[in-house]
Design a protein around this motif. Sequence first.
Motif, mmCIF file in Angstrom:
data_model
loop_
_atom_site.group_PDB
_atom_site.id
_atom_site.type_symbol
_atom_site.label_atom_id
_atom_site.label_comp_id
_atom_site.label_asym_id
_atom_site.label_seq_id
_atom_site.Cartn_x
_atom_site.Cartn_y
_atom_site.Cartn_z
ATOM 1 N N VAL A 20 0.972 -1.004 -0.096
ATOM 2 C CA VAL A 20 -0.530 0.251 0.083
ATOM 3 C C VAL A 20 0.884 1.460 -0.254
ATOM 4 C CG1 VAL A 20 -1.870 1.657 1.327
ATOM 5 C CG2 VAL A 20 -2.354 -0.878 0.972
ATOM 6 N N THR A 21 1.787 1.358 0.674
ATOM 7 C CA THR A 21 2.956 2.225 1.442
ATOM 8 C C THR A 21 3.700 2.761 -0.891
ATOM 9 O OG1 THR A 21 3.290 2.239 3.229
ATOM 10 C CG2 THR A 21 4.748 3.402 2.345
ATOM 11 N N GLY A 23 2.580 1.630 -3.641
ATOM 12 C CA GLY A 23 1.629 2.288 -4.023
ATOM 13 C C GLY A 23 0.824 3.575 -3.702
ATOM 14 N N LYS A 24 1.014 3.999 -2.813
ATOM 15 C CA LYS A 24 1.072 5.640 -2.905
ATOM 16 C C LYS A 24 2.385 6.289 -3.029
ATOM 17 C CE LYS A 24 -2.724 5.345 0.658
ATOM 18 N NZ LYS A 24 -2.551 5.818 2.570
ATOM 19 N N TYR A 25 3.163 5.147 -3.049
ATOM 20 C CA TYR A 25 4.477 6.493 -4.113
ATOM 21 C C TYR A 25 4.354 6.853 -4.881
ATOM 22 C CZ TYR A 25 9.189 7.533 -4.515
ATOM 23 O OH TYR A 25 10.455 8.613 -5.082
ATOM 24 N N LYS A 27 2.131 6.560 -7.071
ATOM 25 C CA LYS A 27 0.838 7.299 -7.673
ATOM 26 C C LYS A 27 1.667 8.643 -7.633
ATOM 27 C CE LYS A 27 -3.694 8.105 -7.153
ATOM 28 N NZ LYS A 27 -4.883 7.935 -5.925
ATOM 29 N N LYS A 28 1.880 9.385 -5.958
ATOM 30 C CA LYS A 28 2.238 10.498 -6.072
ATOM 31 C C LYS A 28 3.381 11.330 -7.275
ATOM 32 C CE LYS A 28 -0.420 11.488 -2.044
ATOM 33 N NZ LYS A 28 -1.406 12.353 -2.855
ATOM 34 N N GLU A 31 2.052 11.498 -9.922
ATOM 35 C CA GLU A 31 0.895 12.881 -9.683
ATOM 36 C C GLU A 31 2.164 14.007 -10.196
ATOM 37 O OE1 GLU A 31 -1.133 13.350 -6.153
ATOM 38 O OE2 GLU A 31 -2.428 11.859 -7.643
#
Length: 236
Positions: A20-21, A23-25, A27-28, A31
Amino acid sequence: MQVQIKVGVVLFLVGAAGCVTSGKYEKKAKESAANETRAKACEEQVAALTASNESLQRDLTAATQAHQELKVQAAAAEAKSAQYEQLAGSLQRQIRAGQIEISELRGKMIVKLKDKILFSSGSAKLSEEGRAALGVVADVFKDMKGKNVVVAGFTDDIPVASGQYRDNWELSTARAVAVVRYLTSRGVPPHMLGAAGFSEFRPIVANDTPANRSQNRRIEIALTPADYEAPVVEPR
């Protein structure tokens, strides 16, 4: 057995949390990269718009200057036409008699006088008729500002027979100077005036008949924009 299950659960949860961590990284990061791309594109658009605005400002300045120059030229053309009309109106009799011609082209006004109205053959002494015509010309010229008045003398190709002038150079120059001196005596400022003699070497028609030679014997007075301004002399 229960211990193994608990350990497996813990490891699964830790691994899931790590996924999860991560994936968020990612994604960020994507972005952030997209934002940077958009920001760069915006900067490029701003730079292009700034350059376009500067170009438009330059074009506007050039157009404004051209408009002002056209206004000045239009005013000058109107003034020249007024001077032309004034002179033509004053010399109607001489123009109708074929003694004087007036033309205006590209900012230059030329008054052409036949030599027979001004001088007798081989002479640089002004006749009474010539003085009368030049007096009218002087009355128009003397109040003009910012102008040159250049008087040019021309002859035909017949050599000077005798007298005080050795050749047509001297005769044409002496006649131009005589006209300048008379214009000065009638109030035309001397700094506006110039004199030149062109002898027989600038005919307007071939020197092959008496009528043509008569056309070539002439005085031309050219009125052009001034290229000299008289200095102001303070009184002592």
